[in-house]
Structure formats: C-alpha cells, structure tokens
Design a protein around this motif. Sequence first.
Motif, mmCIF file in Angstrom:
data_model
loop_
_atom_site.group_PDB
_atom_site.id
_atom_site.type_symbol
_atom_site.label_atom_id
_atom_site.label_comp_id
_atom_site.label_asym_id
_atom_site.label_seq_id
_atom_site.Cartn_x
_atom_site.Cartn_y
_atom_site.Cartn_z
ATOM 1 N N MET A 69 42.925 -11.754 61.208
ATOM 2 C CA MET A 69 41.707 -12.681 62.017
ATOM 3 C C MET A 69 41.484 -12.088 63.244
ATOM 4 O O MET A 69 42.220 -10.896 63.448
ATOM 5 C CB MET A 69 42.313 -13.313 62.619
ATOM 6 N N MET A 70 39.719 -11.785 63.056
ATOM 7 C CA MET A 70 38.936 -10.491 64.496
ATOM 8 C C MET A 70 39.817 -11.589 66.025
ATOM 9 O O MET A 70 38.825 -12.432 65.709
ATOM 10 C CB MET A 70 37.594 -11.061 63.432
ATOM 11 N N THR A 71 39.483 -11.137 66.708
ATOM 12 C CA THR A 71 39.601 -10.602 67.853
ATOM 13 C C THR A 71 38.256 -10.569 68.753
ATOM 14 O O THR A 71 37.640 -10.214 68.318
ATOM 15 C CB THR A 71 40.985 -10.780 68.417
ATOM 16 N N SER A 72 38.343 -11.143 70.057
ATOM 17 C CA SER A 72 37.180 -11.539 70.828
ATOM 18 C C SER A 72 36.755 -9.375 70.845
ATOM 19 O O SER A 72 36.004 -9.253 71.310
ATOM 20 C CB SER A 72 36.839 -11.890 71.823
ATOM 21 N N SER A 73 38.096 -8.803 71.112
ATOM 22 C CA SER A 73 38.705 -7.716 71.644
ATOM 23 C C SER A 73 37.633 -6.638 70.136
ATOM 24 O O SER A 73 36.759 -5.876 70.137
ATOM 25 C CB SER A 73 39.482 -7.404 72.746
ATOM 26 N N GLU A 107 34.873 -4.286 70.893
ATOM 27 C CA GLU A 107 34.515 -3.219 69.828
ATOM 28 C C GLU A 107 33.484 -2.113 68.648
ATOM 29 O O GLU A 107 32.802 -1.443 68.725
ATOM 30 C CB GLU A 107 35.916 -2.729 69.513
ATOM 31 N N ARG A 108 33.057 -3.822 67.851
ATOM 32 C CA ARG A 108 32.119 -3.495 67.434
ATOM 33 C C ARG A 108 30.699 -3.484 68.163
ATOM 34 O O ARG A 108 29.615 -2.414 67.336
ATOM 35 C CB ARG A 108 32.510 -4.406 65.856
ATOM 36 N N GLY A 112 30.075 -5.980 77.919
ATOM 37 C CA GLY A 112 30.840 -7.446 78.002
ATOM 38 C C GLY A 112 30.180 -8.498 79.590
ATOM 39 O O GLY A 112 29.383 -8.400 79.442
ATOM 40 N N VAL A 113 31.518 -8.684 79.948
ATOM 41 C CA VAL A 113 31.328 -10.114 80.712
ATOM 42 C C VAL A 113 30.079 -9.405 82.042
ATOM 43 O O VAL A 113 31.463 -8.469 82.768
ATOM 44 C CB VAL A 113 32.133 -11.019 80.961
ATOM 45 N N GLN A 165 27.837 -13.291 79.074
ATOM 46 C CA GLN A 165 28.820 -14.419 78.982
ATOM 47 C C GLN A 165 29.918 -14.447 78.600
ATOM 48 O O GLN A 165 31.207 -14.670 78.650
ATOM 49 C CB GLN A 165 27.729 -15.399 78.842
ATOM 50 N N THR A 166 30.050 -13.578 77.538
ATOM 51 C CA THR A 166 31.351 -13.164 76.771
ATOM 52 C C THR A 166 31.491 -11.095 76.692
ATOM 53 O O THR A 166 30.438 -10.729 76.713
ATOM 54 C CB THR A 166 30.782 -13.650 75.278
ATOM 55 N N LEU A 167 32.608 -11.405 75.740
ATOM 56 C CA LEU A 167 32.711 -10.032 75.662
ATOM 57 C C LEU A 167 32.106 -9.275 74.563
ATOM 58 O O LEU A 167 32.068 -8.057 74.796
ATOM 59 C CB LEU A 167 34.596 -10.325 75.235
ATOM 60 N N ASN A 168 31.924 -9.422 73.774
ATOM 61 C CA ASN A 168 31.214 -9.127 72.190
ATOM 62 C C ASN A 168 29.949 -9.211 73.017
ATOM 63 O O ASN A 168 28.975 -9.559 72.071
ATOM 64 C CB ASN A 168 31.959 -10.297 71.804
#
Length: 83
Positions: free
Chosen positions: A1-5, A9-10, A36-37, A42-45
């Motif tokens: 499963m992919m995480t927001s981190s 990175e991508r 990032g935020v 608004q989000t890490l990605n």
Amino acid sequence: MMTSSDDAERVADRQQALARAVLRDPAVASVTSFIGVDGVNQTLNSGRLQINLVPKAKRGLSWNLIRDTIYMLGSLNDIFDLF
C-alpha cells in the motif's frame, strides 16, 4: 500500500527532474521548488515550482514560447528519460 510519504517522494523525484529539465532552457535564470505542506500546498504530495526568467532583453524569446516549452516538459510521462 502506498502512503502519503511514498507519494511525496514520487512528487519530489518528478519535480526535481522537471526543475533540471527547465533549467536547461537558456531563457531560465533559476528555479525554486516547493514540496509538502505550507501556506499554499495542503498535502505532503503536492508541490510547485517558481521559475525566474532571464531579463526579456537578454533572452530574446517571448513568455508564450517559454511557457509552452515548460508545459510540454511537465506533461511528459517519462520525464526521467530526459537525463
């Protein structure tokens, strides 16, 4: 499963590749990358680039041509193949 981190990175890898490609254009003086935020993202990605151009008198190209080139680079599926 992919995480927001993992997604972040991508995003960072693709954004750095795009920044390197944009910097190859002699009309571009510098690129600043934000990932990032923060106050805008608004989000890490998520990320954004600030592109500073050489003064118009020295670059000889219109903003429209430079913009079209940058849009084309940003839409490439395999941007890593540019290097």
